[in-house]
Design a protein around this motif. Structure first.
Motif, PDB file in Angstrom:
ATOM      1  N   SER A   1     -12.252   0.744  21.048  1.00  0.00           N
ATOM      2  CA  SER A   1     -11.554   1.206  19.847  1.00  0.00           C
ATOM      3  C   SER A   1     -12.208   0.643  18.593  1.00  0.00           C
ATOM      4  CB  SER A   1     -10.088   0.762  19.877  1.00  0.00           C
ATOM      5  OG  SER A   1      -9.398   1.321  20.975  1.00  0.00           O
ATOM      6  N   LEU A   2     -12.063   1.383  17.521  1.00  0.00           N
ATOM      7  CA  LEU A   2     -12.454   0.936  16.187  1.00  0.00           C
ATOM      8  C   LEU A   2     -11.447   1.465  15.184  1.00  0.00           C
ATOM      9  CD1 LEU A   2     -16.325   1.556  15.920  1.00  0.00           C
ATOM     10  CD2 LEU A   2     -15.185  -0.661  15.923  1.00  0.00           C
ATOM     11  N   ARG A   3     -11.294   0.773  14.082  1.00  0.00           N
ATOM     12  CA  ARG A   3     -10.491   1.281  12.978  1.00  0.00           C
ATOM     13  C   ARG A   3     -11.349   1.343  11.723  1.00  0.00           C
ATOM     14  NH1 ARG A   3      -5.016  -0.857   9.932  1.00  0.00           N
ATOM     15  NH2 ARG A   3      -6.513  -2.366   9.047  1.00  0.00           N
ATOM     16  N   LEU A   4     -11.484   2.535  11.183  1.00  0.00           N
ATOM     17  CA  LEU A   4     -12.202   2.730   9.936  1.00  0.00           C
ATOM     18  C   LEU A   4     -11.225   2.678   8.770  1.00  0.00           C
ATOM     19  CD1 LEU A   4     -14.552   5.706  10.898  1.00  0.00           C
ATOM     20  CD2 LEU A   4     -14.891   3.260  11.253  1.00  0.00           C
ATOM     21  N   SER A   5     -11.708   2.140   7.653  1.00  0.00           N
ATOM     22  CA  SER A   5     -10.910   2.089   6.430  1.00  0.00           C
ATOM     23  C   SER A   5     -11.657   2.795   5.315  1.00  0.00           C
ATOM     24  CB  SER A   5     -10.647   0.643   6.018  1.00  0.00           C
ATOM     25  OG  SER A   5      -9.944  -0.051   7.016  1.00  0.00           O
ATOM     26  N   CYS A   6     -10.904   3.383   4.406  1.00  0.00           N
ATOM     27  CA  CYS A   6     -11.475   4.049   3.231  1.00  0.00           C
ATOM     28  C   CYS A   6     -10.606   3.692   2.032  1.00  0.00           C
ATOM     29  CB  CYS A   6     -11.525   5.552   3.433  1.00  0.00           C
ATOM     30  SG  CYS A   6     -12.065   6.478   1.969  1.00  0.00           S
ATOM     31  N   ALA A   7     -11.155   2.873   1.149  1.00  0.00           N
ATOM     32  CA  ALA A   7     -10.425   2.424  -0.034  1.00  0.00           C
ATOM     33  C   ALA A   7     -10.827   3.279  -1.230  1.00  0.00           C
ATOM     34  CB  ALA A   7     -10.719   0.958  -0.300  1.00  0.00           C
ATOM     35  N   ALA A   8      -9.821   3.848  -1.882  1.00  0.00           N
ATOM     36  CA  ALA A   8     -10.064   4.704  -3.046  1.00  0.00           C
ATOM     37  C   ALA A   8      -9.757   3.937  -4.329  1.00  0.00           C
ATOM     38  CB  ALA A   8      -9.186   5.953  -2.971  1.00  0.00           C
ATOM     39  N   SER A   9     -10.576   4.177  -5.347  1.00  0.00           N
ATOM     40  CA  SER A   9     -10.349   3.579  -6.655  1.00  0.00           C
ATOM     41  C   SER A   9     -10.787   4.556  -7.731  1.00  0.00           C
ATOM     42  CB  SER A   9     -11.090   2.248  -6.782  1.00  0.00           C
ATOM     43  OG  SER A   9     -12.481   2.453  -6.660  1.00  0.00           O
ATOM     44  N   GLY A  10     -10.448   4.244  -8.962  1.00  0.00           N
ATOM     45  CA  GLY A  10     -10.787   5.124 -10.074  1.00  0.00           C
ATOM     46  C   GLY A  10      -9.641   6.048 -10.418  1.00  0.00           C
ATOM     47  N   SER A  11      -9.978   7.292 -10.706  1.00  0.00           N
ATOM     48  CA  SER A  11      -8.997   8.287 -11.128  1.00  0.00           C
ATOM     49  C   SER A  11      -8.361   8.949  -9.913  1.00  0.00           C
ATOM     50  CB  SER A  11      -9.670   9.330 -12.012  1.00  0.00           C
ATOM     51  OG  SER A  11      -8.738  10.294 -12.440  1.00  0.00           O
ATOM     52  N   ILE A  12      -7.413   8.253  -9.287  1.00  0.00           N
ATOM     53  CA  ILE A  12      -6.865   8.698  -8.006  1.00  0.00           C
ATOM     54  C   ILE A  12      -5.558   9.466  -8.134  1.00  0.00           C
ATOM     55  CG2 ILE A  12      -7.999   6.817  -6.759  1.00  0.00           C
ATOM     56  CD1 ILE A  12      -5.262   5.436  -6.656  1.00  0.00           C
ATOM     57  N   SER A  13      -5.066   9.648  -9.352  1.00  0.00           N
ATOM     58  CA  SER A  13      -3.713  10.173  -9.515  1.00  0.00           C
ATOM     59  C   SER A  13      -3.517  11.591  -8.994  1.00  0.00           C
ATOM     60  CB  SER A  13      -3.314  10.110 -10.994  1.00  0.00           C
ATOM     61  OG  SER A  13      -4.230  10.879 -11.757  1.00  0.00           O
TER      62      SER A  13
END
Length: 115
Positions: A17-29
Motif C-alpha cells: 500500500s501507499l498513500r499519495l497526498s496533494c496539497a493545494a495552495s494559492g487561489s483555491i476558492s
C-alpha cells in the motif's frame, strides 16, 4: 493560480500500500473538484479518481475497490490511498484541481510496484 504539490510516491512490493497526498495552495476558492491521473511509460494519461467539493467520488474501473480518494478541507489536501498494488499500477501519478474554465496539474510522483 493554484499550486499543487504531490508526495507519497515510492517503491512498494506487489500487494503493498501507499498513500499519495496533494496539497493545494494559492487561489483555491473556486476549485470544484480534485483528483488523480496516472501515466505509464508509452501510454496515455488515465483518470483514476475524482472528488468534488461536496465529497462525491468517482473511480476508474481499474482501481475501484483498491484505491480510495479523500480530502481534508482544513489542510486543502487530497489523498489517494492505494491498496493491493500490482506491477501494472507502476506509473507517474498526477494530481489535478479543476476550476470552471481551467485545470491545474501537479508535477507528478513516481509509484513503482516491484518485488
Amino acid at each position: 493560480q493554484v499550486q499543487l504539490v504531490e508526495s507519497g510516491g515510492g517503491l512498494v512490493q506487489p500487494g503493498g500500500s501507499l498513500r499519495l497526498s496533494c496539497a493545494a495552495s494559492g487561489s483555491i476558492s473556486s476549485i470544484n473538484a480534485m483528483g488523480w491521473y496516472r501515466q505509464a511509460p508509452g501510454k496515455q494519461r488515465d483518470l483514476l479518481a475524482t472528488i468534488t467539493t461536496g465529497g462525491g467520488t468517482n473511480y476508474a474501473d481499474s482501481v475501484k475497490g483498491r484505491f480510495t480518494i479523500s480530502r481534508d478541507n482544513a489542510k486543502n489536501t487530497v489523498y489517494l490511498q492505494m491498496n493491493s498494488l500490482k506491477p501494472e499500477d507502476t506509473a507517474i501519478y498526477y494530481c489535478y484541481a479543476q476550476k470552471p474554465f481551467y485545470r491545474y496539474w501537479g508535477q507528478g510522483t513516481q509509484v513503482t510496484v516491484s518485488s
